[in-house]
Scaffold this active site. Structure first.
Site, PDB file in Angstrom:
ATOM      1  N   ALA A 122      -1.558  10.983 -13.317  1.00  0.00           N
ATOM      2  CA  ALA A 122      -1.719  12.432 -13.241  1.00  0.00           C
ATOM      3  C   ALA A 122      -2.452  12.850 -11.969  1.00  0.00           C
ATOM      4  O   ALA A 122      -3.675  12.755 -11.873  1.00  0.00           O
ATOM      5  CB  ALA A 122      -2.487  12.919 -14.471  1.00  0.00           C
ATOM      6  N   SER A 156       5.104  12.508 -15.646  1.00  0.00           N
ATOM      7  CA  SER A 156       6.165  11.714 -16.275  1.00  0.00           C
ATOM      8  C   SER A 156       5.636  11.028 -17.522  1.00  0.00           C
ATOM      9  O   SER A 156       4.542  10.455 -17.502  1.00  0.00           O
ATOM     10  CB  SER A 156       6.676  10.651 -15.301  1.00  0.00           C
ATOM     11  N   GLU A 361       6.732  11.145  -5.633  1.00  0.00           N
ATOM     12  CA  GLU A 361       5.819  10.226  -4.919  1.00  0.00           C
ATOM     13  C   GLU A 361       5.703  10.602  -3.438  1.00  0.00           C
ATOM     14  O   GLU A 361       5.646   9.747  -2.563  1.00  0.00           O
ATOM     15  CB  GLU A 361       6.246   8.764  -5.118  1.00  0.00           C
TER      16      GLU A 361
HETATM   17  N1  COS Z   1      -3.992   3.978   2.190  1.00  0.00           N
HETATM   18  C1  COS Z   1      -5.344   3.993   2.236  1.00  0.00           C
HETATM   19  N2  COS Z   1      -6.058   5.106   2.605  1.00  0.00           N
HETATM   20  C2  COS Z   1      -5.361   6.193   2.923  1.00  0.00           C
HETATM   21  C3  COS Z   1      -3.956   6.256   2.894  1.00  0.00           C
HETATM   22  C4  COS Z   1      -3.269   5.070   2.524  1.00  0.00           C
HETATM   23  N3  COS Z   1      -1.931   5.039   2.461  1.00  0.00           N
HETATM   24  N4  COS Z   1      -3.557   7.494   3.256  1.00  0.00           N
HETATM   25  C5  COS Z   1      -4.665   8.205   3.510  1.00  0.00           C
HETATM   26  N5  COS Z   1      -5.750   7.423   3.304  1.00  0.00           N
HETATM   27  C6  COS Z   1      -7.146   7.804   3.508  1.00  0.00           C
HETATM   28  C7  COS Z   1      -7.371   8.280   4.936  1.00  0.00           C
HETATM   29  O1  COS Z   1      -7.640   7.199   5.799  1.00  0.00           O
HETATM   30  C8  COS Z   1      -8.550   9.214   4.791  1.00  0.00           C
HETATM   31  O2  COS Z   1      -9.740   8.451   4.744  1.00  0.00           O
HETATM   32  P1  COS Z   1     -10.976   8.819   5.713  1.00  0.00           P
HETATM   33  O3  COS Z   1     -11.401  10.197   5.302  1.00  0.00           O
HETATM   34  O4  COS Z   1     -11.998   7.764   5.404  1.00  0.00           O
HETATM   35  O5  COS Z   1     -10.450   8.764   7.100  1.00  0.00           O
HETATM   36  C9  COS Z   1      -8.342   9.807   3.403  1.00  0.00           C
HETATM   37  O6  COS Z   1      -7.474   8.916   2.688  1.00  0.00           O
HETATM   38  C10 COS Z   1      -7.699  11.192   3.474  1.00  0.00           C
HETATM   39  O7  COS Z   1      -6.469  11.041   4.140  1.00  0.00           O
HETATM   40  P2  COS Z   1      -5.812  12.197   5.005  1.00  0.00           P
HETATM   41  O8  COS Z   1      -6.849  12.831   5.864  1.00  0.00           O
HETATM   42  O9  COS Z   1      -4.607  11.650   5.667  1.00  0.00           O
HETATM   43  O10 COS Z   1      -5.412  13.250   3.843  1.00  0.00           O
HETATM   44  P3  COS Z   1      -4.546  14.560   3.858  1.00  0.00           P
HETATM   45  O11 COS Z   1      -5.193  15.549   2.975  1.00  0.00           O
HETATM   46  O12 COS Z   1      -4.244  14.945   5.264  1.00  0.00           O
HETATM   47  O13 COS Z   1      -3.187  14.127   3.074  1.00  0.00           O
HETATM   48  C11 COS Z   1      -1.049  13.151   2.673  1.00  0.00           C
HETATM   49  C12 COS Z   1      -2.436  13.057   3.366  1.00  0.00           C
HETATM   50  C13 COS Z   1      -0.273  14.383   3.058  1.00  0.00           C
HETATM   51  C14 COS Z   1      -0.330  11.910   3.161  1.00  0.00           C
HETATM   52  C15 COS Z   1      -1.235  13.084   1.129  1.00  0.00           C
HETATM   53  O14 COS Z   1      -1.791  14.281   0.646  1.00  0.00           O
HETATM   54  C16 COS Z   1       0.037  12.805   0.388  1.00  0.00           C
HETATM   55  O15 COS Z   1       0.489  11.648   0.324  1.00  0.00           O
HETATM   56  N6  COS Z   1       0.639  13.827  -0.252  1.00  0.00           N
HETATM   57  C17 COS Z   1       1.748  13.632  -1.162  1.00  0.00           C
HETATM   58  C18 COS Z   1       1.218  13.420  -2.516  1.00  0.00           C
HETATM   59  C19 COS Z   1       2.155  12.671  -3.393  1.00  0.00           C
HETATM   60  O16 COS Z   1       2.727  11.660  -3.005  1.00  0.00           O
HETATM   61  N7  COS Z   1       2.294  13.170  -4.598  1.00  0.00           N
HETATM   62  C20 COS Z   1       3.163  12.558  -5.549  1.00  0.00           C
HETATM   63  C21 COS Z   1       2.453  12.383  -6.832  1.00  0.00           C
HETATM   64  S1  COS Z   1       3.250  11.229  -7.870  1.00  0.00           S
HETATM   65  S2  COS Z   1       4.997  11.983  -8.236  1.00  0.00           S
END
Ligand code: COS
Length: 377
Positions: A122, A156, A361
């Site tokens: 979630a 889900s 995702e």
């Molecule tokens: N592995 C490990 N750490 C990660 C990471 C990864 N793949 N991606 C990001 N991080 C870390 C970053 O390094 C950062 O850490 P620091 O603050 O120490 O530098 C922290 O997490 C925040 O990352 P970031 O600044 O990139 O966050 P954003 O708010 O800019 O968002 C995205 C990044 C857009 C990539 C993220 O919000 C995302 O994946 N969104 C989609 C969500 C999703 O997949 N939802 C589906 C739900 S299940 S159906």
């Protein structure tokens, strides 16, 4: 570089294929139409060791790794896209195993891996989809407890799952670094289920709202440290995105297989339509793109098994494989023509199922953001 599955992987692939043909395929239409959650089928899948594929045996898992998992998801995806629930359960298992303490592993990973409990994940909220760090569900510390308030949407197996990894803000003033993960069990006072969505496909499992209204959980339900939840989720999603890619490869392959056999049987203008170059070029492109998607998925999975960072590779695999599945299933409907649009021929279901892959995702737009950020680092 060896482009060959091991004997063990070939054996697992055969086993899952045979299971899917006998235990899933005959029932899919009924599950879809009547919106039946196939709990018994999932239990059998758990018995085969597929519910905790990336967790060690001492915690009830089978430790097969991401590459073998990808091969398995591909086989499941060929039969029924909704088998992606297996990936969700695995993700929850992995998340708790990777970040939980010994007591949490014993309490939740073991039964989740064995299928005695079903897991739910979630994260998404009405105002936090792509911008995951914008979640508003709060977890306020009170003594040794946390009080959860807020709601999650599009979850889900919501209501069917027994335990949920819930991302909530322990510090509302902060973005990503204010998020923490709690394991919340069904039946906890203050935790209820809302609306079940009507979906375009994958109707056999509920996609549902979760509501937290002064839901109290003890500190034993917090995974790892406060404020570290976002990174844990992102890391787990790196694995989940590979799985979604693998399922999409299977789905696309199933659509191609249907289009191939139909094109050899369907006669127009005095010959099988497979003899027309227009159809041949479509089939050739479909096969080529599926193969490319498969290689991206396998590479990301292989790297993950080596303990390497796969953020970029997983995003590439997910983005490409799900786009390929959308294109290939659409083309399969086109090749089957009027029949393709009819429910009897399955390809229309594949097309509806493919769409969700481009959204879940992390949308494919978000995957591009992730890839670009990694490239520009
Ligand atoms: N592995 C490990 N750490 C990660 C990471 C990864 N793949 N991606 C990001 N991080 C870390 C970053 O390094 C950062 O850490 P620091 O603050 O120490 O530098 C922290 O997490 C925040 O990352 P970031 O600044 O990139 O966050 P954003 O708010 O800019 O968002 C995205 C990044 C857009 C990539 C993220 O919000 C995302 O994946 N969104 C989609 C969500 C999703 O997949 N939802 C589906 C739900 S299940 S159906």
């Amino acid at each position: 570089m060896i482009f060959k599955l091991t004997e063990e992987q070939e054996a697992v692939k055969r086993m899952v294929k045979s299971f899917a043909e006998k235990e899933l395929a005959p029932y899919v239409d009924e599950w879809e139409e009547k919106e039946i959650f196939p709990r018994e089928a999932f239990k059998k899948i758990a018995e085969l060791g597929l519910f905790g594929m990336t967790c060690p045996e001492e915690y009830g898992g089978t430790n097969m790794g991401f590459l073998t998992s990808a091969i398995i998801y591909e086989e499941l995806g060929k039969t029924y896209r909704a088998m992606s629930y297996v990936s969700i359960n695995n993700l929850v298992c992995f998340l708790i195993y990777k970040n939980g303490n010994e007591e949490q592993r014993k309490r939740w990973v073991m039964p989740l891996a064995k299928g005695d409990l079903f897991g739910g994940f979630a994260l998404t909220e009405p105002n936090a989809g792509s911008d995951a760090a914008a979640i508003q569900t709060s977890a306020e510390k009170r003594g040794d407890d946390y009080v959860l308030n807020g709601s999650k949407i599009f979850i889900s197996a919501g209501g069917e799952a027994d335990v949920y990894t819930v991302v909530a803000k322990t510090d509302k003033e902060k973005g990503a670094s204010g998020a923490s993960i709690f394991v919340v069990e069904k039946g906890t006072p203050g935790f209820s289920f809302g609306k079940i969505e009507k979906k375009m496909g994958m109707c056999s499992y509920p996609t549902r709202e979760l509501i937290f209204d002064d839901c109290i959980v003890s500190k034993e339900h917090l995974l790892g440290d406060e404020g570290k939840g976002f990174k844990m989720i992102m890391e787990a999603l790196d694995g989940g995105r590979i799985n979604i890619g693998a399922i999409s490869v299977g789905l696309a392959q199933a659509a191609l297989d249907k289009a191939l056999s139909y094109s050899k049987e369907r006669v127009q203008f005095g010959k099988a339509i497979s003899e027309f170059q227009g159809i041949q070029f479509m089939l050739a492109d479909m096969a080529t793109e599926i193969e490319a998607a498969r290689l991206l998925v396998y590479k990301a999975a292989y790297m993950k098994d080596q303990g390497l960072k796969v953020t970029k590779e997983a995003a590439m695999a997910k983005r490409f494989a799900t786009d390929v599945a959308m294109k290939v299933t659409t083309d399969a409907v086109q090749i089957l023509g009027g029949y393709g649009y009819m429910k009897d021929y399955t390809v229309e279901r594949y097309m509806r199922e493919a769409k969700v892959g481009q959204i879940v995702e992390g949308t494919n737009q978000i995957q591009r953001v992730v890839i670009a950020r990694e490239l520009l680092k």
